[in-house]
Design a protein around this motif. Structure first.
Motif, short mmCIF file in Angstrom:
data_model
loop_
_atom_site.label_atom_id
_atom_site.label_comp_id
_atom_site.label_asym_id
_atom_site.label_seq_id
_atom_site.Cartn_x
_atom_site.Cartn_y
_atom_site.Cartn_z
N THR A 48 76.61 7.75 42.11
CA THR A 48 76.15 8.46 40.90
C THR A 48 74.80 9.13 41.17
N LEU A 49 73.89 8.40 41.77
CA LEU A 49 72.55 8.93 42.00
C LEU A 49 72.55 10.05 43.04
N ARG A 50 73.43 9.93 44.02
CA ARG A 50 73.51 11.01 45.02
C ARG A 50 74.07 12.29 44.40
N ILE A 51 74.97 12.14 43.45
CA ILE A 51 75.49 13.33 42.77
C ILE A 51 74.37 13.99 41.96
N ILE A 52 73.65 13.17 41.19
CA ILE A 52 72.56 13.72 40.36
C ILE A 52 71.53 14.44 41.24
N SER A 53 71.29 13.89 42.42
CA SER A 53 70.28 14.46 43.32
C SER A 53 70.80 15.63 44.15
N THR A 54 71.99 16.12 43.85
CA THR A 54 72.62 17.29 44.49
C THR A 54 73.05 17.06 45.96
N ILE A 55 73.12 15.80 46.36
CA ILE A 55 73.52 15.53 47.75
C ILE A 55 75.04 15.51 47.88
N LEU A 56 75.70 15.04 46.82
CA LEU A 56 77.16 14.98 46.79
C LEU A 56 77.67 15.82 45.62
N LYS A 57 78.83 16.42 45.79
CA LYS A 57 79.43 17.15 44.65
C LYS A 57 80.37 16.22 43.91
N PRO A 58 80.35 16.27 42.58
CA PRO A 58 81.30 15.45 41.84
C PRO A 58 82.71 16.01 41.98
N THR A 59 83.71 15.13 41.85
CA THR A 59 85.10 15.60 41.82
C THR A 59 85.36 16.26 40.47
N LEU A 60 84.79 15.69 39.43
CA LEU A 60 84.91 16.22 38.06
C LEU A 60 83.61 15.96 37.32
N GLY A 61 83.39 16.73 36.27
CA GLY A 61 82.25 16.45 35.40
C GLY A 61 81.01 17.25 35.76
N LEU A 68 69.35 22.51 33.75
CA LEU A 68 69.94 23.24 34.86
C LEU A 68 71.15 22.48 35.41
N ASP A 69 72.21 23.23 35.68
CA ASP A 69 73.42 22.61 36.22
C ASP A 69 73.21 22.30 37.71
N ILE A 70 73.56 21.08 38.12
CA ILE A 70 73.25 20.66 39.51
C ILE A 70 74.05 21.42 40.56
N ILE A 71 75.15 22.06 40.16
CA ILE A 71 75.92 22.81 41.17
C ILE A 71 75.52 24.28 41.16
N GLU A 72 75.47 24.85 39.94
CA GLU A 72 75.12 26.28 39.81
C GLU A 72 73.69 26.55 40.28
N GLU A 73 72.78 25.60 39.98
CA GLU A 73 71.37 25.86 40.26
C GLU A 73 70.76 24.75 41.11
N ALA A 74 71.50 24.38 42.15
CA ALA A 74 71.10 23.23 42.97
C ALA A 74 69.68 23.37 43.53
N LYS A 76 67.04 25.02 42.38
CA LYS A 76 66.02 24.80 41.35
C LYS A 76 65.95 23.33 40.98
N VAL A 77 67.11 22.70 40.87
CA VAL A 77 67.16 21.28 40.51
C VAL A 77 66.40 20.45 41.54
N ARG A 78 66.62 20.78 42.82
CA ARG A 78 65.97 20.02 43.89
C ARG A 78 64.46 20.04 43.79
N LYS A 79 63.93 21.15 43.30
CA LYS A 79 62.47 21.25 43.17
C LYS A 79 61.93 20.30 42.12
N ASN A 80 62.82 19.88 41.23
CA ASN A 80 62.38 19.02 40.12
C ASN A 80 62.87 17.60 40.22
N ILE A 81 63.39 17.25 41.38
CA ILE A 81 63.92 15.91 41.56
C ILE A 81 63.32 15.25 42.80
N GLY A 82 62.98 13.99 42.67
CA GLY A 82 62.59 13.19 43.83
C GLY A 82 63.58 12.04 43.95
N PHE A 83 64.17 11.88 45.12
CA PHE A 83 65.24 10.88 45.29
C PHE A 83 64.86 9.89 46.38
N LEU A 84 64.76 8.64 46.00
CA LEU A 84 64.47 7.57 46.97
C LEU A 84 65.69 6.67 47.11
#
Ligand SMILES: Nc1ncnc2c1ncn2[C@@H]1O[C@H](COP(=O)(O)OP(=O)(O)O)[C@@H](O)[C@H]1O
Ligand SMILES: [Mg+2]
Length: 252
Positions: A48-61, A68-74, A76-84
């Motif tokens: 779940t967290l990898r999907i939110i962080s744009t590392i993995l694409k969801p199958t659905l949803g 900002l949509d994580i797929i359409e605007e990946a 921009k999203v990355r600039k506003n996310i820190g993933f540990l």
């Protein structure tokens, strides 16, 4: 702010070894909030967290981060996310200061700004006496602080922390929890995953319990305890997981 809707992830789809890792996951996390994603090993937290962080694409949803949509605007999203995550890597041969500078440059942060930011992070994590030490020389707790610093080098509003306290000793744990609380105070949006219920008791405002990819409940910690007539989150957790198991057995 983070909103997930109908999130689903199937690994090895249509093959013999197909795994439904996340199944119809819906929750939202507000700014200024610590949201706990609680579940046993294999529940689907990291996926779940990898999907939110744009590392993995969801199958659905869908997932929206600050609208900002994580797929359409990946990007921009990355600039506003820190993933540990447990897989957040550091280079043994770099010093603390070099590590922050290196990751800052990957984000194309302007050199003057980056210098200030590195100084700020060293202060914030009380790493001043360690700033010129190589990563290889640091304790696990120190390394986790550097990993956190690296994760927020670009000063993101949204923090995704996958089991950030696992393996830390008491002192390092205290420092990391204090850091997470400070981030909340600054109005940042924080998702924190754990399988340790006492960590969630201490840190989280709202939680979701996830097991076998399914979210079993979402809500304010205290309200959930009342609703399920439990004294602790651990009891809520056990009750929900048992009843999920009973339901799945009754279908067989
Ligand atoms: N890349 C992958 N390929 C196949 N299965 C995976 C992959 N990543 C995770 N899984 C499976 O998905 C399920 C959820 O895993 P994960 O999200 O890592 O759980 P958690 O973080 O809660 O321990 C597990 O059954 C795991 O084996
Ligand atoms: Mg995990």
């Amino acid at each position: 702010m983070i909103v997930t809707e109908g999130l689903k992830k199937i690994f090895n789809k249509d093959k013999k070894n197909e795994v439904v890792a996340v199944d119809n996951c819906n929750f939202s996390v507000n700014n200024g909030e610590i949201f706990g994603l609680l579940g046993p090993n294999g529940a689907g937290k990291t996926t779940t967290l990898r999907i939110i962080s744009t590392i993995l694409k969801p199958t659905l949803g869908t997932v929206n981060v600050d609208g900002l949509d994580i797929i359409e605007e990946a990007n921009k999203v990355r600039k506003n996310i820190g993933f540990l995550t447990g897989e957040t890597k550091l280079y043994d041969r770099l010093t603390v200061k070099e590590t922050f500078t290196y990751f800052g440059r990957l984000y194309n942060i302007d050199e003057a700004k980056l210098k200030k930011r590195v100084k700020k992070l060293i202060e914030m994590f009380e790493l001043d006496d360690k700033k010129n030490k190589r990563i290889a020389e640091l304790s696990d707790g120190m390394r986790q602080k550097v990993s956190l610093g690296r994760t927020i080098i670009h000063n993101p509003k949204n923090l995704i922390l996958d089991e950030p306290l696992t393996g830390l000793d008491i002192l390092a744990r205290r420092e990391v929890t204090n850091f997470i609380k400070k981030e909340r105070k600054q109005g940042n949006c924080i998702i924190f995953s754990t399988h340790v219920m006492s960590e969630a008791e201490e840190l989280c405002d709202r939680i979701a319990i996830i097991n076998k990819g399914k979210i079993l409940c979402v809500g304010e910690k205290e309200k959930l305890k009342m609703e399920y007539k439990c004294n602790s989150l651990e009891e809520v957790f056990i009750q929900l997981i048992r009843s999920q198991d009973e339901k799945s057995n009754s279908h067989i």
